[in-house]
Design a protein around this motif. Structure first.
Motif, PDB file in Angstrom:
ATOM      1  N   PHE A  32       2.706 -43.655 -40.718  1.00  0.00           N
ATOM      2  CA  PHE A  32       1.883 -45.057 -39.449  1.00  0.00           C
ATOM      3  C   PHE A  32       2.080 -44.518 -38.042  1.00  0.00           C
ATOM      4  N   GLU A  33       3.259 -44.980 -37.743  1.00  0.00           N
ATOM      5  CA  GLU A  33       3.506 -45.413 -36.497  1.00  0.00           C
ATOM      6  C   GLU A  33       3.561 -43.989 -35.305  1.00  0.00           C
ATOM      7  N   GLY A  34       3.401 -42.954 -36.563  1.00  0.00           N
ATOM      8  CA  GLY A  34       3.359 -41.935 -35.136  1.00  0.00           C
ATOM      9  C   GLY A  34       1.882 -41.581 -35.367  1.00  0.00           C
ATOM     10  N   ASN A  35       0.964 -41.861 -36.698  1.00  0.00           N
ATOM     11  CA  ASN A  35      -0.226 -41.050 -36.440  1.00  0.00           C
ATOM     12  C   ASN A  35      -1.128 -42.457 -35.953  1.00  0.00           C
ATOM     13  N   LEU A  36      -0.669 -43.500 -35.678  1.00  0.00           N
ATOM     14  CA  LEU A  36      -0.979 -44.560 -34.889  1.00  0.00           C
ATOM     15  C   LEU A  36      -0.965 -44.200 -33.225  1.00  0.00           C
ATOM     16  N   THR A  37       0.136 -43.845 -32.684  1.00  0.00           N
ATOM     17  CA  THR A  37       0.214 -43.405 -31.727  1.00  0.00           C
ATOM     18  C   THR A  37      -0.334 -41.795 -31.219  1.00  0.00           C
ATOM     19  N   ARG A  38      -0.526 -40.643 -32.155  1.00  0.00           N
ATOM     20  CA  ARG A  38      -1.457 -40.320 -31.870  1.00  0.00           C
ATOM     21  C   ARG A  38      -2.582 -39.919 -31.881  1.00  0.00           C
ATOM     22  N   ILE A  39      -3.308 -41.113 -32.793  1.00  0.00           N
ATOM     23  CA  ILE A  39      -4.899 -41.258 -32.432  1.00  0.00           C
ATOM     24  C   ILE A  39      -5.287 -42.108 -30.953  1.00  0.00           C
ATOM     25  N   LEU A  40      -4.735 -42.340 -30.659  1.00  0.00           N
ATOM     26  CA  LEU A  40      -3.911 -43.870 -29.133  1.00  0.00           C
ATOM     27  C   LEU A  40      -4.608 -42.695 -28.412  1.00  0.00           C
ATOM     28  N   LYS A  41      -3.862 -41.271 -28.298  1.00  0.00           N
ATOM     29  CA  LYS A  41      -3.533 -40.952 -27.638  1.00  0.00           C
ATOM     30  C   LYS A  41      -4.624 -40.227 -27.287  1.00  0.00           C
ATOM     31  N   SER A  42      -5.692 -39.493 -28.706  1.00  0.00           N
ATOM     32  CA  SER A  42      -6.694 -39.120 -28.811  1.00  0.00           C
ATOM     33  C   SER A  42      -8.000 -39.332 -27.862  1.00  0.00           C
ATOM     34  N   ILE A  43      -7.854 -41.093 -28.681  1.00  0.00           N
ATOM     35  CA  ILE A  43      -8.375 -41.425 -27.680  1.00  0.00           C
ATOM     36  C   ILE A  43      -8.476 -41.882 -26.052  1.00  0.00           C
ATOM     37  N   THR A  64      -0.049 -48.775 -49.294  1.00  0.00           N
ATOM     38  CA  THR A  64      -0.611 -47.878 -47.950  1.00  0.00           C
ATOM     39  C   THR A  64      -1.599 -48.317 -47.798  1.00  0.00           C
ATOM     40  N   LEU A  65      -2.452 -49.274 -49.080  1.00  0.00           N
ATOM     41  CA  LEU A  65      -3.767 -50.286 -48.405  1.00  0.00           C
ATOM     42  C   LEU A  65      -3.744 -51.013 -47.117  1.00  0.00           C
ATOM     43  N   LEU A  66      -2.635 -51.601 -47.511  1.00  0.00           N
ATOM     44  CA  LEU A  66      -2.173 -52.496 -46.481  1.00  0.00           C
ATOM     45  C   LEU A  66      -2.059 -51.885 -44.991  1.00  0.00           C
ATOM     46  N   HIS A  67      -0.545 -50.606 -45.371  1.00  0.00           N
ATOM     47  CA  HIS A  67      -0.606 -50.283 -43.639  1.00  0.00           C
ATOM     48  C   HIS A  67      -1.540 -49.598 -43.922  1.00  0.00           C
ATOM     49  N   CYS A  68      -2.339 -49.520 -43.545  1.00  0.00           N
ATOM     50  CA  CYS A  68      -4.245 -48.917 -42.990  1.00  0.00           C
ATOM     51  C   CYS A  68      -4.034 -49.781 -42.168  1.00  0.00           C
ATOM     52  N   PHE A  69      -4.721 -50.888 -42.832  1.00  0.00           N
ATOM     53  CA  PHE A  69      -5.458 -52.084 -42.251  1.00  0.00           C
ATOM     54  C   PHE A  69      -4.572 -52.199 -40.839  1.00  0.00           C
ATOM     55  N   GLN A  70      -3.289 -52.780 -40.906  1.00  0.00           N
ATOM     56  CA  GLN A  70      -2.540 -53.220 -40.005  1.00  0.00           C
ATOM     57  C   GLN A  70      -2.938 -51.922 -39.243  1.00  0.00           C
ATOM     58  N   VAL A  71      -2.851 -50.642 -39.112  1.00  0.00           N
ATOM     59  CA  VAL A  71      -2.823 -49.822 -38.093  1.00  0.00           C
ATOM     60  C   VAL A  71      -4.756 -50.206 -37.683  1.00  0.00           C
ATOM     61  N   LEU A  72      -5.502 -50.638 -38.157  1.00  0.00           N
ATOM     62  CA  LEU A  72      -6.432 -50.546 -38.193  1.00  0.00           C
ATOM     63  C   LEU A  72      -6.377 -52.083 -37.232  1.00  0.00           C
ATOM     64  N   LYS A  73      -5.576 -52.755 -37.133  1.00  0.00           N
ATOM     65  CA  LYS A  73      -5.721 -53.669 -35.899  1.00  0.00           C
ATOM     66  C   LYS A  73      -5.143 -53.707 -35.210  1.00  0.00           C
ATOM     67  N   SER A  74      -3.565 -52.793 -35.059  1.00  0.00           N
ATOM     68  CA  SER A  74      -3.194 -52.429 -33.979  1.00  0.00           C
ATOM     69  C   SER A  74      -4.562 -51.725 -33.027  1.00  0.00           C
ATOM     70  N   LEU A  75      -4.981 -50.096 -33.073  1.00  0.00           N
ATOM     71  CA  LEU A  75      -6.218 -49.549 -32.898  1.00  0.00           C
ATOM     72  C   LEU A  75      -7.214 -50.250 -32.136  1.00  0.00           C
TER      73      LEU A  75
END
Length: 407
Positions: free
Chosen positions: A19-30, A62-73
């Protein structure tokens, strides 16, 4: 004049449950998309958690962490003033769906669940998800409290809706829906939607890239429109290799494309296109102007945002490009080699043991390993920051671009 739009799609090397790495890559693409002037960014299927989570999709964490990442995004300054379209699982009425979550400026605009699941070949989506079986129907979804506190929203639209901006209208497809005989883009095109998006986790098979390109060109040839395709890349920790190929098309022509085999974790494809080209193309089509639309119209989620700028007269638009496909022999060499590199760095091993018997099996394996080494060295020589990965995963603190591996 307000008719030229800059759009971004991408291929990301997302890892299952990272989740942490995926968040970083998503933010980089944005970040890259915004630097190129894009007002809309599309990402791959289930990019927040990774596509290959298998039975971890059953776990509420898994669902919880997805929403946590969504919140960070949504809290990140990088996601302001750009429509972000991300993929994650969502449970609605105790049913688990594979969804797109579209948000803008800390507000969720729409959650669009996948309607046609892939359950053939290596796909087993029915094991973890249910399809949304109500075409052109939208209802309310109650947000988790952490998202409510951030957005001020209690409920958001959930279902088969489309997004209506001040200057155009966008509709979503998810992966296998493009391959279906009754793809959603057909009805969306007849209902006046001008931009189609497709977020995929489409794994590599021989000549599959040809098929994808032909499907997207055909979709926009029949009904006109702009089509964005995003895809996962890398092995995602499983047996499959996802080969990228992000692309943008308009009216039957590919105008921007990404690599099919690339070792880069983040690849962003952007294009500036004129909406009037879509409207002119459709206006000249006797098939579109002569028939009546018989179905219930799509629910349009209105947002006070424009994808175009008022003064865009001097903004150049992208022109058609020729897609040069790899030969089957090149695909056999490149695909497994990319998978080997991804598997090596994800497993944290020091390398591969390559027993050689002199037969065809070991010889073929040696060729693939050699192909992997060639691609790594070439990426490093081309200036990629990939060189950090071998030092990390080969447990060699002295590794650098000048090491013997590169030589």
């Amino acid at each position: 004049m307000g008719r030229k739009v800059t759009l971004a799609t991408c291929s990301l090397n997302q890892w299952a449950l990272d989740f942490e790495g995926n968040l970083t890559r998503i933010l980089k693409s944005i970040e890259i998309a915004k630097q190129r002037g894009a007002k809309y960014r599309l990402g791959p299927e289930l990019e927040i958690c990774g596509y290959g989570c298998a039975d971890h999709f059953y776990e509420s964490d898994t669902l919880l962490h997805c929403f946590q990442v969504l919140k960070s995004l949504m809290e990140s300054p990088l996601t302001q003033d750009i429509i972000c379209d991300v993929g994650m699982p969502v449970m609605h009425h105790n049913v688990r769906y594979n969804c797109r979550v579209i948000f803008l400026n800390k507000k969720i605009l729409l959650i669009r669940p996948k309607m046609l699941l892939a359950n053939y070949g290596n796909n087993r989506e029915f094991r973890w998800f249910s399809p949304w079986s109500r075409p052109r129907y939208v209802e309310e979804y109650f947000l988790p409290r952490m998202i409510q506190d951030l957005t001020g929203q209690t409920t958001v639209p959930f279902g088969d809706g489309v997004l209506s901006t001040k200057d155009t209208c966008l509709g979503s497809e998810i992966c296998a829906e493009l391959w279906n005989p009754r793809s959603p883009h057909v009805d969306m095109g007849l209902d006046g939607i001008e931009i189609f998006t497709n977020s995929s986790a489409s794994y590599h098979e021989l000549r599959k890239a040809d098929h994808r390109v032909n499907l997207i060109k055909s979709a926009t040839t029949k009904s006109g429109g702009i089509y964005l395709f995003a895809n996962q890349k890398g092995c995602d920790g499983d047996r499959l290799y996802y080969d990228g190929c992000a692309m943008i098309a308009i009216n039957g022509d590919i105008v921007a494309r990404g690599a099919q085999f690339s070792l880069e974790d983040v690849e962003v494809v952007t294009a500036t296109l004129d909406l009037e080209d879509v409207r002119s193309y459709r206006g000249e089509s006797i098939f579109l102007t002569a028939q009546e639309y018989e179905h219930k119209p799509y629910t349009r989620i209105k947002t006070d945002f424009s994808l175009s700028d008022c003064d865009d007269r001097c903004l150049p638009t992208h022109q058609p490009v020729e897609w040069i496909f790899h030969t089957p022999e090149e695909e056999i060499s490149l695909g497994p080699a990319c998978w080997l590199w991804d598997y090596l760095r994800r497993s944290g091993q020091a390398g591969f043991l390559l027993p050689l018997s002199g037969g065809v099996d070991s010889s073929s394996t040696a060729c693939i390993v050699y192909s992997m080494c060639v691609q790594i060295c070439q990426a490093i020589k081309d200036g990629s920051n990939l060189w950090c990965s071998p030092r990390l995963y080969l447990f060699d603190g002295n590794y650098s671009k000048k090491s013997n591996i590169v030589k």
